[in-house]
Write an enzyme that holds these catalytic residues in place. Sequence first.
Site: not given
Length: 453
Positions: A172, A356, A410
């Site tokens: 990403e 993902e 996260e």
Amino acid sequence: MADRVRDLAGRLPKGFRFGTSTASYQIEGAVAEDGRGPSVWDTFASEPGRIVDGSSGAVACDHYHRYAEDIELMRRLGAEGYRFSIAWPRIQPTGSGPANEKGLDFYDRLVDGLLEAGIKPMATLFHWDLPQVLEDDGGWLNRITIERFADYAAIVGARLGDRVADWVPVNEPNVVTLMGHAVGMHAPGKALMFDALPVGHHLLVAHGRAAIALRAAGATSVGCANNHAPIWPASDDPADVGAAKLFDALWNGHYLEGMLLGRYSDEMMMLLEDHVRDGDFATMRQPLDFYGVNYYNPMRIGAADETSELPFEFRDVLGYPLTDFGWPVVPDALREWLIMFRARLRAAVPPIVITESGCSYNKGPDENGIVDDHERVDYHAAHLAAVAEAVERGVDVRGYYAWSLVDNFEWAEGYTQRFGLVHVDFETQVRTPKRSFSWYADLVARHRVEHPV
């Protein structure tokens, strides 16, 4: 439930690979063990106010010590692939120089354990944990980091290239650029706005240099993992349409065109012409054996007012259910994006893998120890059905990696969001497979019945 599994398994093609994904800083812990150096995420998490719950990845899921237990969970799941990332500061604590053998030894053990369990490893070289020493020297704003990354790729490729099935150099790059350097929500926490764009360019060139180094080391399958989403204008107003087109170029087009076509749009080139050097486009346009798509949700974009630092702003995507993270659940947007991607680039598009896709629902074990996350079952079932429809429409999609195997750190949300097929008690490190784990295992097993080798 059984009928849905049977129908979905039958629609996905023979050879379709099911997998799960994780990232090193989110699961490994052991941030100061066996010679690992600090990363930008260690630094970022130590700064007050950066992480929602004030936590860090210092322990995370303790995967560094519990990797064998996690491999056993994968074996029980039956999924054929596991996408993990290698912590650059575990291999080169300062981002350059000789390899840290203990770091390489860990990934040796992990890869060998996966292969023994019949699981194909997919290794990501950079999933955001840049060595802090390189950041101190300018990080991805400094072209020297491209050279350091190529050296690192060569080291890892030489050690693991004979056993890792698939490679992803950079995860990403758009998120690293925009979230980490433009608006400062991720490490390293810079808020440079449009001055962050050289980061994306350097990451694309680094992706190409790493692909070359990996292939020189014997890698036979090199791809990418780019975050993509349909960008919807907030209205038909020309200002909103224009803002959405600009953001689509920044989020989607810039990275896929750079990798697949070796060029930028005229508008992006105007912003980057001082940073593009001779040979950069040829370097970033390396042949890809697969194109990885990380998908979560569409984005709705409108024009910002004149006082804003950016010309666009995010608007709510209305009319759809939301995850516990507040993200809209729109599986049809994945189908839409895959079909449009193929229609737009056609022969330039290699086989696609969903590297993902996942959702946060924060249910824990009930009084019987059961985690009934039926919402996550519905999410993955619907998104896999969207993939199946795209395949039926002629799109070559060859796999789906669920994010994530386990609940984890996260990023800026700390431990407040849970994406895993396996629940993790972060106090005791007890793993509890959720209902979604059992459903995914049933789907994988049924797919084998429907499509025997």
